[in-house]
Design a protein around this motif. Structure first.
Motif, PDB file in Angstrom:
ATOM      1  N   GLN A  54       5.208 -11.873   0.586  1.00  0.00           N
ATOM      2  CA  GLN A  54       4.579 -10.551   0.685  1.00  0.00           C
ATOM      3  C   GLN A  54       3.515 -10.527   1.791  1.00  0.00           C
ATOM      4  O   GLN A  54       3.303  -9.527   2.440  1.00  0.00           O
ATOM      5  CB  GLN A  54       3.960 -10.177  -0.658  1.00  0.00           C
TER       6      GLN A  54
ATOM      7  N   PRO B 231       8.006  -1.962   6.562  1.00  0.00           N
ATOM      8  CA  PRO B 231       6.670  -1.493   6.148  1.00  0.00           C
ATOM      9  C   PRO B 231       6.728  -0.394   5.091  1.00  0.00           C
ATOM     10  O   PRO B 231       5.962  -0.412   4.123  1.00  0.00           O
ATOM     11  CB  PRO B 231       6.064  -0.959   7.456  1.00  0.00           C
ATOM     12  N   LEU B 232       7.665   0.555   5.251  1.00  0.00           N
ATOM     13  CA  LEU B 232       7.776   1.634   4.274  1.00  0.00           C
ATOM     14  C   LEU B 232       8.202   1.065   2.917  1.00  0.00           C
ATOM     15  O   LEU B 232       7.703   1.487   1.873  1.00  0.00           O
ATOM     16  CB  LEU B 232       8.802   2.669   4.769  1.00  0.00           C
ATOM     17  N   LEU B 233       9.107   0.098   2.982  1.00  0.00           N
ATOM     18  CA  LEU B 233       9.593  -0.548   1.763  1.00  0.00           C
ATOM     19  C   LEU B 233       8.460  -1.279   1.052  1.00  0.00           C
ATOM     20  O   LEU B 233       8.274  -1.156  -0.163  1.00  0.00           O
ATOM     21  CB  LEU B 233      10.700  -1.538   2.155  1.00  0.00           C
ATOM     22  N   LEU B 234       7.666  -2.019   1.856  1.00  0.00           N
ATOM     23  CA  LEU B 234       6.581  -2.811   1.262  1.00  0.00           C
ATOM     24  C   LEU B 234       5.440  -1.937   0.745  1.00  0.00           C
ATOM     25  O   LEU B 234       4.617  -2.407  -0.036  1.00  0.00           O
ATOM     26  CB  LEU B 234       6.038  -3.806   2.294  1.00  0.00           C
ATOM     27  N   SER B 235       5.414  -0.687   1.213  1.00  0.00           N
ATOM     28  CA  SER B 235       4.333   0.185   0.735  1.00  0.00           C
ATOM     29  C   SER B 235       4.710   0.851  -0.597  1.00  0.00           C
ATOM     30  O   SER B 235       3.935   1.635  -1.133  1.00  0.00           O
ATOM     31  CB  SER B 235       4.002   1.247   1.789  1.00  0.00           C
ATOM     32  N   GLN B 236       5.911   0.521  -1.110  1.00  0.00           N
ATOM     33  CA  GLN B 236       6.313   1.086  -2.400  1.00  0.00           C
ATOM     34  C   GLN B 236       5.919   0.119  -3.534  1.00  0.00           C
ATOM     35  O   GLN B 236       5.827  -1.093  -3.321  1.00  0.00           O
ATOM     36  CB  GLN B 236       7.832   1.321  -2.429  1.00  0.00           C
TER      37      GLN B 236
ATOM     38  N   GLN C  15      15.007  -3.098  11.814  1.00  0.00           N
ATOM     39  CA  GLN C  15      15.204  -1.644  11.970  1.00  0.00           C
ATOM     40  C   GLN C  15      13.940  -0.870  11.606  1.00  0.00           C
ATOM     41  O   GLN C  15      13.917   0.350  11.674  1.00  0.00           O
ATOM     42  CB  GLN C  15      16.418  -1.160  11.182  1.00  0.00           C
ATOM     43  N   GLY C  16      12.888  -1.592  11.207  1.00  0.00           N
ATOM     44  CA  GLY C  16      11.570  -0.968  11.021  1.00  0.00           C
ATOM     45  C   GLY C  16      11.333  -0.353   9.663  1.00  0.00           C
ATOM     46  O   GLY C  16      10.329   0.316   9.444  1.00  0.00           O
ATOM     47  N   THR C  17      12.246  -0.570   8.709  1.00  0.00           N
ATOM     48  CA  THR C  17      12.075   0.047   7.389  1.00  0.00           C
ATOM     49  C   THR C  17      11.225  -0.813   6.440  1.00  0.00           C
ATOM     50  O   THR C  17      10.841  -0.345   5.374  1.00  0.00           O
ATOM     51  CB  THR C  17      13.450   0.292   6.725  1.00  0.00           C
TER      52      THR C  17
ATOM     53  N   GLU D 291      15.780  -5.250   7.644  1.00  0.00           N
ATOM     54  CA  GLU D 291      14.733  -4.287   7.267  1.00  0.00           C
ATOM     55  C   GLU D 291      13.590  -4.371   8.277  1.00  0.00           C
ATOM     56  O   GLU D 291      13.017  -3.359   8.670  1.00  0.00           O
ATOM     57  CB  GLU D 291      14.190  -4.598   5.865  1.00  0.00           C
TER      58      GLU D 291
ATOM     59  N   ALA E  50       4.224  -8.457   7.040  1.00  0.00           N
ATOM     60  CA  ALA E  50       3.597  -7.340   7.745  1.00  0.00           C
ATOM     61  C   ALA E  50       3.393  -7.648   9.223  1.00  0.00           C
ATOM     62  O   ALA E  50       3.257  -8.778   9.589  1.00  0.00           O
ATOM     63  CB  ALA E  50       2.269  -7.026   7.103  1.00  0.00           C
TER      64      ALA E  50
END
Lengths: 475, 233
Positions: free
Chosen positions: A471, A180-185, A176-178, A173, A475
């Motif tokens: 967590q 940050p988007l995942l952690l912003s959920q 492949q850069g996903t 994750e 980042a």
């Protein structure tokens, strides 16, 4: 949770690695079950043939016995073939009954000690029940390389497949850069990770169980036994351990390459290094005299007895005043074998002393190695498999004790007949001892199961402690 | 909607952010300008809860991010400089997945509607994301903001690397979200876009918000002049 599982399934379906893992697992399990079942069938065939051969031999004795008694026997029998002579039935080449260790229903899952230990022995008065009867020696190459059995697939190969499916579950994750988007959920990463690992855990277990059931059905294995339930439990606990380990290593927040290295190093440690270390230490702490030493001791005992022959015999005749010692030339066959049996008894006593040292050291090795199992889940799993398959050394040790007890019964039955030159009668013919195990080894795998569960618990707790910091680290 | 109070972040002896006070209200687009290392991304990361403040407080919709990290994320959508999605899933599947993580369930038709609203060409909806350009992925990000019904948008240099047309499309999408009352905090180097879409502009230097004003108060030429004077001072 269900949402994550659904998408995990979708993602897994597009994962080529998964297909390779599944294919490898399928081929390995089918081959291992086929291999084990073939070996088991071959043993069952041998056991069947032994039973037939024994029945045929004793039927012939019985027929000869009956016809000789009735006076209808036409052909003349040599004295050593005459079934009325106790020596023929109790000591000579054609005498003896088989003691057999039937393979357990799931014996094919793990070779264990079965390739180096005897599973049957022809017991008669002088048969060397533990050494020379082993006519079914395994190919030394197979012993050196190990058997491709289900235990090998699940203890050695299976963790590699778990590693292949979990090593980058989190690092990918990030890579492949996903992430940050995942952690912003609004989802906690620990829940997300647990859901993904749970799915893969369930998927792998389901695949393994399905493959096992399929292969058992195809190769006609009777798996409706308690052992199968234990097998399922052992696989579940072992898989759980590798998943908790992977969970922990994923949370170390390293790259996929580092995760792979760490997981493979742990695999190497548990699967190869610790067992080798245990073996090496056991051999050094409890050195076992070589087999050659045992054979030498036996020869020495024979020579010693030969030298003291007269003293032994004098003692014997003093204990049996009804018998008179004759010069060799005047001895009947019965006289000769009476002395032969007496001398052999002394030799056996001497050999037993050396054998005792040998067994003591071997047992020391075994006890030491058993303690070492708690340092490696792989060893725990292998031992659990050996227990389920009943191919652990303890089963063979007890079998050997039972054979020895059987031979003692045999001797106790025939010795008075040899000494007093008693003939076989219809009654004594029916009383010839048959093999009946006096003790039976019970499978006990609770220690292994508890050990495996504890390993999972330790890594689970380490991972849980780690995730609280995670967590902030990602980042 | 987005509030930072005396927000400070230190990395050892390095002061990345110093006593930042900022407030982004409903329908505002607050553009943070500044050179690299000025503290723009640090501010965004603090709002996202990716890092913890050394001092001060960050609030989203009244929730303290330090204490209610997970809950506060249901109100925000985040588009980083290079939004990455799962390459082996389609745009539609990615949208459904991330919206699902935010506990938002949609039918396929509704998801297609959201992708259309974000301006993603229809023939790409069901293509794997590995075939998408950066602009297309940003549009999936906007669709996600719509799907989450986000009250605030956090953008970290979202137009960097986009061609002028894609950048313009992106600006229009931001204005659309603005009209829906979404509060946006955008870290950017793009003075033109800041002036074009921003309602408020702040200029940061060495972790300090040195200037803050309404976008309508300055022309683009003035903005460039103020910016250069500020960062060169």
């Amino acid at each position: 949770m269900f949402h994550i599982l659904r998408f995990e399934f979708k993602q897994l379906l597009t994962n080529r690695l998964l297909w390779w893992v599944s294919a490898t697992l399928t081929v390995s399990i089918f081959f291992a079950v086929y291999n084990g079942k073939t070996e088991m069938t071959s043993k069952q065939t041998i056991i069947k043939e032994l039973g037939e051969e024994e029945a045929k031999r004793y039927n012939k004795f019985k027929l000869d016995f009956d016809s000789l008694n009735a006076g209808t026997k036409k052909a003349k029998l040599a004295w050593h073939q005459d079934p009325r002579t106790a020596l023929t039935i109790g000591m000579f080449r054609n005498s003896g009954k088989y003691a057999i260790l039937e393979p357990a229903p799931l014996s094919f899952i793990s070779t264990g000690q079965s390739d180096i230990e005897i599973f049957y022995s022809k017991v008669s008065y002088l048969s060397d029940i533990l050494q020379t009867n082993n006519i079914n020696f395994e190919n030394p190459f197979n012993i050196a390389t190990g058997q491709f059995d289900l235990a090998f697939v699940l203890v050695f190969l299976f963790p590699l497949l778990v590693i292949a499916l979990t090593y980058n579950i989190l690092s990918s994750e990030r890579e492949q850069g996903t992430l940050p988007l995942l952690l912003s959920q609004p989802v906690q990463i620990k829940h997300w990770l647990v859901a993904k690992l749970t799915f893969r855990f369930g998927f792998l277990l389901l695949t393994v169980f399905t493959l096992l059931l399929l292969s058992f059905a195809i190769f006609s294995v009777d798996f409706i036994v308690l052992g199968f339930f234990h097998l399922i439990l052992a696989i579940t606990l072992y898989t759980l351990f590798w998943f908790t380990l992977s969970f922990f290593i994923n949370l170390l927040a390293k790259s996929s390459a580092v995760n792979t290295l760490l997981l493979l190093a742990t695999w190497l440690l548990f699967v190869f290094i610790i067992p080798s270390l245990a073996n090496m230490m056991a051999t050094n702490l409890y050195p076992v005299p070589s087999r050659a030493e045992l054979v030498n001791a036996k020869r020495q005992a024979e020579q010693e007895t030969e030298r003291n022959k007269q003293a032994v015999l004098t003692k014997f005749y003093q204990a049996h005043p009804q018998l008179v010692q004759k010069a060799e030339k005047e001895q009947s066959n019965e006289d000769f074998y009476r002395e032969y049996v007496t001398l052999h008894e002394v030799i056996d006593e001497q050999v037993a002393k050396v054998q005792q040292v040998f067994d003591y050291q071997l047992e020391g090795q075994q006890v030491f190695a058993n303690q070492f199992q708690y340092f490696s889940p792989a060893v725990l799993m292998q031992n659990a498999f050996n227990e389920i398959a009943e191919t652990d050394s303890k089963f063979y040790k007890i079998f050997q004790k039972n054979i020895m007890a059987y031979q003692q019964n045999w001797k106790a039955f025939f010795k008075p007949k040899f000494i007093n030159d008693e003939k076989m009668t219809i009654e004594t013919f029916a009383q010839i001892p048959v093999y009946a195990p006096t003790t039976k080894a019970e499978s006990s795998f609770s220690k292994q199961f508890i050990g495996l569960a504890l390993f999972s618990l330790v890594f689970g707790l380490l991972a849980w402690a780690r995730q609280t910091k995670y967590q902030n680290m990602v980042a | 909607m987005l509030n930072a109070t005396q927000l400070t972040k230190e990395y050892g002896n390095f002061l990345a952010l110093n006593s930042l006070n900022i407030s982004v209200n409903i329908g505002d687009i607050y553009c943070l300008l500044g050179a690299n290392g000025a503290g723009k991304s640090t501010t965004i990361n603090l709002f996202l809860g990716f890092i913890q403040p050394t001092n001060g407080k960050v609030e989203i919709n009244g929730l303290d991010v330090s204490q209610k990290a997970t809950e506060s994320k249901q109100y925000i959508a985040y588009i980083p400089e290079n939004l990455m999605l799962y390459p082996n899933l389609t745009g539609l599947e990615n949208l459904a997945y991330f919206a699902g993580l935010a506990k938002k369930r949609y039918t396929k038709t509704q998801l297609i509607g959201l992708l259309n609203e974000a301006g993603l060409q229809a023939d790409f909806h069901e293509k794997r994301v590995s075939a998408y350009s950066k602009g297309m992925r940003q549009k999936v990000g906007i669709a996600l903001a719509l799907a989450k019904d986000a009250k605030a948008l956090l953008l970290d240099e979202p137009t960097s690397g986009l061609d002028p047309q894609a950048s313009n499309e992106f600006s229009n999408l931001l204005l659309k979200l603005k009209s829906k009352g979404v509060a946006t905090l955008m870290a950017t180097h793009d003075l033109f876009r800041a002036k074009q879409v921003g309602t408020h502009i702040g200029i940061m230097k060495q972790g300090v918000l040195v200037k803050s004003f309404k976008a309508e108060e300055v022309s683009l030429a003035d903005l460039e002049k103020i910016y250069l004077e500020t960062i060169n001072a």
